[in-house]
Write an enzyme that holds these catalytic residues in place. Sequence first.
Site, PDB file in Angstrom:
ATOM      1  N   CYS A 122       0.851  -1.182   0.000  1.00 53.20           N
ATOM      2  CA  CYS A 122       0.000   0.000   0.000  1.00 53.20           C
ATOM      3  C   CYS A 122       0.889   1.235   0.000  1.00 53.20           C
ATOM      4  CB  CYS A 122      -0.870  -0.015   1.246  1.00 53.20           C
ATOM      5  SG  CYS A 122      -2.000   1.353   1.339  1.00 53.20           S
ATOM      6  N   GLY A 123       0.627   2.152  -0.886  1.00 57.34           N
ATOM      7  CA  GLY A 123       1.477   3.334  -0.946  1.00 57.34           C
ATOM      8  C   GLY A 123       2.849   2.956  -1.442  1.00 57.34           C
TER       9      GLY A 123
END
Lengths: 158, 177
Positions: free
Chosen positions: A51-52
Amino acid sequence: MSNLPNELLKPGTEAPDFCLPSTPDQKVSLSEFRGKPVVLAFYPADWSPVCGDQMSLYNEIFSEFKEFDAQIIGISVDNIWSHLAFSKHNKLKFSILSDFEPKGQTAKEYGAYREKDGVTERALFVIDKNGIIRWSYLSPVGVNPGADGILEALENLE
Amino acid sequence: MSVKKGLSLPVGERDWVTGPENARITLVEYGDFECPQCGKAYPAVKELLADFPEDVRLVFRHFPLKTIHDNAENAALAAEAAGHQGKFWEMHSMLFENRFNLEPDDLFSYGTQLGLDSVMFEQDILEKTYSKKVTEDFRSGVRSGVNGTPTFFINGDRYNGLFYKWDLSEAIKKYLK
């Protein structure tokens, strides 16, 4: 093929030019950006499950790179169709280039290829407006290196 | 090197802080209300504060990954707007507990539920009144080597462990020794 480096190119080295596809009918050369700083971000693969992830982070700070008039370019060995989908999915504001054929050739010239895995390293280069590498960094392949090192290097160019 | 850096912007007047002022531990979280990992860390952090009521205070700074999370920026703005009406932490909980529903209308209804001045609250979100603060938070994170969310700092040192309560607790106990 004979003079490939066996480690990451170091500051002070002239950045090898390349001409790689950014879309099915467009290519991008490093030399096009002569006159402004370039951030080259080699990364192992488009679809990482984090994520990210690294490219999304650069996307978020795109405006900060712009303040240095710097161009950011991502490079991996994924093919152009994967790049298109990945770029669209993450709404990337910058080009990602396909070092696909001959596979990993550009990464090899920068000392940023992982032979045993057949992918590019997670490696960063900041290249000045004259085409000279001013900072390089090899990150552990599983670690998103963030952007603080890049921003510091861009600051030090001034 | 770059990933081992500490907090670049010290905790100060500008920050939202919960917990005792003289706590020995300051936990700083860089987070995004729409991020699944932050949502998972939220209950752990909440329990942690309950377990160390005298020793730990929490600071929350925004790190919205707004190109991959459509509502992250609005959610951050909503928390700031609520904060300026004295209810930052109430909104912080509300957002994490409802992280799948962060469309503008959802945000407005959370404002109403918390008893905020709804005209001002909605206007602050739509006009991005506090976007400078959100951007400042984000940039301070980038400069501190934040590369994803959540990222925690314990007394200014980056925490690299898991986001379960046990892991965070153990890390905090080391600082309390």
